[in-house]
Design a protein around this motif. Structure first.
Motif, mmCIF file in Angstrom:
data_model
loop_
_atom_site.group_PDB
_atom_site.id
_atom_site.type_symbol
_atom_site.label_atom_id
_atom_site.label_comp_id
_atom_site.label_asym_id
_atom_site.label_seq_id
_atom_site.Cartn_x
_atom_site.Cartn_y
_atom_site.Cartn_z
ATOM 1 N N GLU A 172 4.971 -15.619 -5.997
ATOM 2 C CA GLU A 172 5.443 -14.870 -4.840
ATOM 3 C C GLU A 172 6.918 -15.122 -4.606
ATOM 4 O OE1 GLU A 172 3.647 -16.442 -1.163
ATOM 5 O OE2 GLU A 172 2.937 -18.106 -2.410
ATOM 6 N N VAL A 212 6.625 -6.660 -9.930
ATOM 7 C CA VAL A 212 7.018 -6.295 -8.573
ATOM 8 C C VAL A 212 8.543 -6.208 -8.552
ATOM 9 C CG1 VAL A 212 6.951 -6.900 -6.134
ATOM 10 C CG2 VAL A 212 5.021 -7.497 -7.614
ATOM 11 N N GLY A 216 7.442 -9.658 -3.218
ATOM 12 C CA GLY A 216 6.022 -9.384 -3.380
ATOM 13 C C GLY A 216 5.252 -10.602 -3.827
ATOM 14 N N LYS A 217 3.986 -10.351 -4.154
ATOM 15 C CA LYS A 217 3.067 -11.420 -4.523
ATOM 16 C C LYS A 217 2.133 -10.955 -5.623
ATOM 17 C CE LYS A 217 -0.086 -14.766 -2.345
ATOM 18 N NZ LYS A 217 -0.629 -15.234 -1.042
ATOM 19 N N SER A 230 1.054 -6.987 -4.881
ATOM 20 C CA SER A 230 1.342 -6.373 -3.594
ATOM 21 C C SER A 230 2.775 -6.637 -3.170
ATOM 22 C CB SER A 230 0.382 -6.910 -2.524
ATOM 23 O OG SER A 230 0.728 -6.414 -1.237
ATOM 24 N N ASN A 231 3.382 -5.650 -2.509
ATOM 25 C CA ASN A 231 4.664 -5.848 -1.844
ATOM 26 C C ASN A 231 4.542 -5.623 -0.339
ATOM 27 O OD1 ASN A 231 4.431 -3.093 -1.625
ATOM 28 N ND2 ASN A 231 6.253 -2.604 -2.849
ATOM 29 N N GLU A 232 3.330 -5.610 0.157
ATOM 30 C CA GLU A 232 3.104 -5.382 1.578
ATOM 31 C C GLU A 232 3.722 -6.513 2.405
ATOM 32 O OE1 GLU A 232 -0.584 -4.640 4.734
ATOM 33 O OE2 GLU A 232 -0.975 -4.880 2.584
ATOM 34 N N GLY A 233 4.530 -6.139 3.383
ATOM 35 C CA GLY A 233 5.193 -7.117 4.227
ATOM 36 C C GLY A 233 6.504 -7.635 3.684
ATOM 37 N N TYR A 234 6.915 -7.149 2.504
ATOM 38 C CA TYR A 234 8.175 -7.572 1.908
ATOM 39 C C TYR A 234 9.183 -6.423 1.933
ATOM 40 C CZ TYR A 234 5.527 -11.523 -0.047
ATOM 41 O OH TYR A 234 4.753 -12.646 -0.211
ATOM 42 N N ASN A 235 10.461 -6.763 1.802
ATOM 43 C CA ASN A 235 11.492 -5.739 1.722
ATOM 44 C C ASN A 235 11.406 -5.020 0.377
ATOM 45 O OD1 ASN A 235 12.576 -6.419 4.242
ATOM 46 N ND2 ASN A 235 13.843 -8.039 3.332
ATOM 47 N N VAL A 236 11.617 -3.703 0.410
ATOM 48 C CA VAL A 236 11.522 -2.886 -0.797
ATOM 49 C C VAL A 236 12.829 -2.134 -0.996
ATOM 50 C CG1 VAL A 236 10.295 -1.006 -1.936
ATOM 51 C CG2 VAL A 236 9.035 -2.624 -0.506
#
Length: 244
Positions: A172, A212, A216-217, A230-236
């Motif tokens: 992560e 990713v 992400g994680k 997943s990249n949910e909750g991270y900056n993209v």
């Protein structure tokens, strides 16, 4: 010591091989340290002075090595498997092994547990080159280059953490406000790659990779098959990725 005034210190611990009282040919004391004779793997390896450092060139061959570049711009070259390369500051923690039944000559160690960057706002532009399998590389601060020609590796462009549990592997990103534009390439196999902050370029070889582009994680089983990405909750952001 009344019997041998020239002898000052005789440190003895563990299972009881008491060193003889010795001195050199001039009568100066020889200080000896007797341990219990059990060979223990390291518990933790980490950088200490985060802000001070220079431009380093480090070349390592073999397996199970740990290289921490520290502050400033570093070049790290590794040939071998199961190594750790951290471009800037970081630490590696190992599992503790119980030693209640250990005897002289035993070797204790349950393997690596956590690899992570530290002081993620401090660092330089690093160049990490690895030829081997099952290595872990993290660039840290700034825009770094990570080039791996082997298989089944973990590469994180900026700040990150890699955790090894009994049935799962976790990779992560962390400290997303710090980082830069990274270039990451890997060989074939089941690699896990996380670009991190900013616009990155990621290229992998043939195989079932987990990629990713930004924060992400990745969760994998112990055979490195990706179970969740997943990249949910991270900056993209905007990244360029090419997978084999």
């Amino acid at each position: 010591d009344a019997e041998n005034p020239a002898f000052i210190d005789d440190y003895t611990t563990g299972i009881g091989k008491t060193p003889g009282r010795t001195a050199d040919e001039k009568g100066n004391p020889v200080h000896r340290l007797q341990t219990d004779g059990v060979n223990r793997d390291a518990y933790r390896i980490q950088s200490v002075d985060a802000e001070n450092g220079g431009t380093d060139m480090i070349k390592v061959g073999g397996t199970n090595s740990v290289v921490v570049g520290g502050a400033e711009n570093d070049v790290i070259v590794i040939g071998g498997d199961k190594n750790v390369a951290l471009g800037d500051n970081g630490r590696v923690k190992y599992n503790n092994a119980g030693n209640d039944d250990a005897v002289y000559g035993d070797k204790l160690g349950l393997g690596m547990h956590i690899v992570e960057t530290t002081n993620d706002s401090i660092g330089g532009v690093d160049n990490i080159v690895i030829a081997g399998d099952k290595n872990v590389a993290m660039g840290g601060a700034e825009g770094d280059s990570i080039r791996i020609t082997g298989a089944d590796n973990v590469a994180i462009g900026d700040g990150g953490r890699y955790t090894i549990e009994e049935t799962r592997l976790y990779a992560e990103s962390k400290s997303e406000q710090h980082g830069g534009q990274d270039f990451i390439s890997t060989g074939d196999g089941k690699n896990a790659v996380i670009g991190g902050t900013d616009d990155d370029v990621i290229r992998t070889g043939a195989g079932n990779d987990a990629i990713v582009g930004d924060g992400g994680k990745v969760i994998m089983d112990t055979d490195r098959n990706a179970l969740m990405v997943s990249n949910e909750g991270y900056n993209v952001g905007t990244d360029l990725g090419t997978a084999g």
